[in-house]
Design an enzyme around this catalytic site. Sequence first.
Site, PDB file in Angstrom:
ATOM      1  N   GLY A  45      -5.187  -0.137  -5.157  1.00 38.17           N
ATOM      2  CA  GLY A  45      -5.908   0.578  -6.200  1.00 38.17           C
ATOM      3  C   GLY A  45      -7.356   0.127  -6.242  1.00 38.17           C
ATOM      4  CD  GLN A  50     -11.719  -2.855  -8.727  1.00 35.99           C
ATOM      5  OE1 GLN A  50     -10.977  -1.883  -8.771  1.00 35.99           O
ATOM      6  NE2 GLN A  50     -11.388  -3.986  -8.136  1.00 35.99           N
ATOM      7  CB  CYS A  94      -8.152  -7.881  -9.073  1.00 39.89           C
ATOM      8  SG  CYS A  94      -9.485  -6.748  -9.496  1.00 39.89           S
ATOM      9  CG  LEU A  95      -9.113  -4.659  -3.795  1.00 39.91           C
ATOM     10  CD1 LEU A  95      -9.449  -3.233  -3.363  1.00 39.91           C
ATOM     11  CD2 LEU A  95      -8.644  -5.488  -2.607  1.00 39.91           C
ATOM     12  CG  HIS A 136      -4.881  -3.827 -11.985  1.00 38.68           C
ATOM     13  ND1 HIS A 136      -4.667  -5.188 -11.909  1.00 38.68           N
ATOM     14  CD2 HIS A 136      -6.063  -3.610 -11.351  1.00 38.68           C
ATOM     15  CE1 HIS A 136      -5.673  -5.757 -11.258  1.00 38.68           C
ATOM     16  NE2 HIS A 136      -6.541  -4.811 -10.908  1.00 38.68           N
ATOM     17  CD  GLU A 137      -7.034  -0.219  -9.747  1.00 39.43           C
ATOM     18  OE1 GLU A 137      -8.261  -0.260  -9.973  1.00 39.43           O
ATOM     19  OE2 GLU A 137      -6.463  -1.093  -9.066  1.00 39.43           O
ATOM     20  CG  HIS A 140     -10.634  -2.504 -12.898  1.00 37.86           C
ATOM     21  ND1 HIS A 140     -11.399  -3.646 -12.871  1.00 37.86           N
ATOM     22  CD2 HIS A 140      -9.633  -2.701 -12.002  1.00 37.86           C
ATOM     23  CE1 HIS A 140     -10.882  -4.507 -12.005  1.00 37.86           C
ATOM     24  NE2 HIS A 140      -9.805  -3.960 -11.469  1.00 37.86           N
TER      25      HIS A 140
END
Length: 172
Positions: A45, A50, A94-95, A136-137, A140
């Site tokens: 994701g 991000q 997380c990226l 999660h996304e 963000h």
Amino acid sequence: MKRSILIHPDPRLKKVCDPVADLSDDLRILADDMLETMYDAPGIGLAAPQIGKSMRLIVMDCVREDEGTPNPIIMFNPEILSESEERNVYDEGCLSIPDQYAEVERPKLVKVGWIDRDGNPQEAEFDDLWATCVQHEIDHLNGVLFIDHLKPLKRQMITRKMVKLKKERARA
């Protein structure tokens, strides 16, 4: 085109994003770029903040390469419409917080509404890993990171590691 992924701490990751008012070809290209960036990372994701874009756009695909055909989903203005009382715990990463993982508890099932890349309203239920990923996304988009669900000491420890990583990358 692959985009650079912001690393925590970065103030752009803590902002509440603006809704997408009108879909344009530029936004569709951005969504495609986000998918390419997510797959390359590799991740399941990615949210627009991000990559430094303060807009309500996420992409996700929870199908692992070795598990079957990819199922990329692009969501403009995603919104959780309902959630189950039943909970799941996943070891989230997380990226924007590379190589750091922690268990986060979230609803096991969520119903989400969004606008697809063609401007059509969509609704679907997601469960298990898909539910965790979409929550999660969407977090963000509201300026919330998975570490914000952790106890303060663990969150501070991870943040210190990210500060150190950013300094190391800046010197390289």
